[in-house]
Scaffold this active site. Structure first.
Site, PDB file in Angstrom:
ATOM      1  N   PRO A 125       0.810  -1.218   0.000  1.00  0.00           N
ATOM      2  CA  PRO A 125       0.000   0.000   0.000  1.00  0.00           C
ATOM      3  C   PRO A 125       0.844   1.271   0.000  1.00  0.00           C
ATOM      4  O   PRO A 125       0.516   2.250  -0.688  1.00  0.00           O
ATOM      5  CB  PRO A 125      -0.828  -0.122   1.282  1.00  0.00           C
ATOM      6  CG  PRO A 125      -0.900  -1.587   1.545  1.00  0.00           C
ATOM      7  CD  PRO A 125       0.417  -2.125   1.101  1.00  0.00           C
ATOM      8  N   TYR A 126       1.934   1.254   0.745  1.00  0.00           N
ATOM      9  CA  TYR A 126       2.842   2.405   0.797  1.00  0.00           C
ATOM     10  C   TYR A 126       3.483   2.658  -0.564  1.00  0.00           C
ATOM     11  O   TYR A 126       3.539   3.801  -1.040  1.00  0.00           O
ATOM     12  CB  TYR A 126       3.906   2.148   1.864  1.00  0.00           C
ATOM     13  CG  TYR A 126       5.030   3.148   1.906  1.00  0.00           C
ATOM     14  CD1 TYR A 126       4.856   4.393   2.500  1.00  0.00           C
ATOM     15  CD2 TYR A 126       6.282   2.835   1.388  1.00  0.00           C
ATOM     16  CE1 TYR A 126       5.885   5.309   2.562  1.00  0.00           C
ATOM     17  CE2 TYR A 126       7.321   3.740   1.442  1.00  0.00           C
ATOM     18  CZ  TYR A 126       7.121   4.967   2.035  1.00  0.00           C
ATOM     19  OH  TYR A 126       8.158   5.878   2.086  1.00  0.00           O
ATOM     20  N   ILE A 127       3.945   1.588  -1.214  1.00  0.00           N
ATOM     21  CA  ILE A 127       4.597   1.734  -2.515  1.00  0.00           C
ATOM     22  C   ILE A 127       3.600   2.195  -3.576  1.00  0.00           C
ATOM     23  O   ILE A 127       3.929   3.031  -4.433  1.00  0.00           O
ATOM     24  CB  ILE A 127       5.268   0.403  -2.933  1.00  0.00           C
ATOM     25  CG1 ILE A 127       6.380   0.041  -1.935  1.00  0.00           C
ATOM     26  CG2 ILE A 127       5.827   0.500  -4.335  1.00  0.00           C
ATOM     27  CD1 ILE A 127       7.490   1.061  -1.822  1.00  0.00           C
TER      28      ILE A 127
END
Length: 211
Positions: A125-127
């Protein structure tokens, strides 16, 4: 008067970059949620504005010619904060920069943001958020530099980096202090010519590696 806006100035890299820029006689506007987190920094070149990135923060851009987005939701938050800070706040910052005719937007992204499909696990999700924030900046028309560090460490700055991704996964790392010094170079010496760098600890002086 030239002035750099640092969004996320109370974070680890943000605070280091703030200090380095002030030591280099730069004027810095620090955007933070709690100004007390910068209470140890006293410098006439520093102004602090308290804003919540989950709300509107356009006013912070007034009088700034460069913007550094180094804010992050943090590793202990959920996907909701990743969406709101790493993607939505970054996208809003780009739009505010465009409205204020900022000359250079410097985005701290992440290794892997070029290809989120290659990433799995809790980091995805962060990437994905970083990938979309980068794309929003690229498509905006605002002059940019996107910096994608490897895994961050607390090692002392070597002031030597590489922009070539190492084949050894154990070397896919860079100290936060090195990242802050890269920001110093980009703000004070680099031209805003729409570049994307991956950065890792390496063997070349920062100026040489980024030339």
């Amino acid at each position: 008067m030239k002035q750099a806006l640092i969004i996320g100035a109370s974070g680890q890299i943000g605070k280091m970059a703030t200090t380095l820029l002030l030591e280099a006689k730069q004027h810095v506007k620090a955007l933070v949620r709690d100004k007390n987190k910068l209470s140890e920094i006293t410098n006439p070149g520093l102004s602090i504005t308290e804003q919540d990135l989950e709300g509107a923060f356009s006013d912070a851009f007034a009088g700034c010619d460069q913007v550094i987005f180094v804010a992050g939701s943090g590793g202990d938050t959920g996907a909701d904060k990743t969406l709101l800070i790493d993607l939505w706040a970054a996208a809003k910052a780009v739009q505010y920069a465009k409205a204020h005719q900022v000359k250079h937007f410097i985005m701290i992204s992440s290794i892997g943001a070029d290809d989120p499909e290659a990433v799995s696990g809790d980091m995805k999700p962060y990437i994905v958020a970083k990938h979309l924030a980068d794309k929003h900046l690229i498509d905006s028309g605002v002059p940019y530099t996107i910096i994608r560090p490897g895994r961050l460490t607390d090692d002392t700055a070597s002031l030597k980096i590489s922009t070539v991704r190492p084949e050894d996964e154990n070397k896919l790392k860079i100290s936060r202090e090195n990242v802050a010094n890269v920001l110093l170079h980009v703000v004070t010496k680099a031209e805003p010519n729409n570049q994307i760098f991956e950065i890792f600890d390496g063997e070349q002086p920062i100026e040489t590696a980024l030339s």
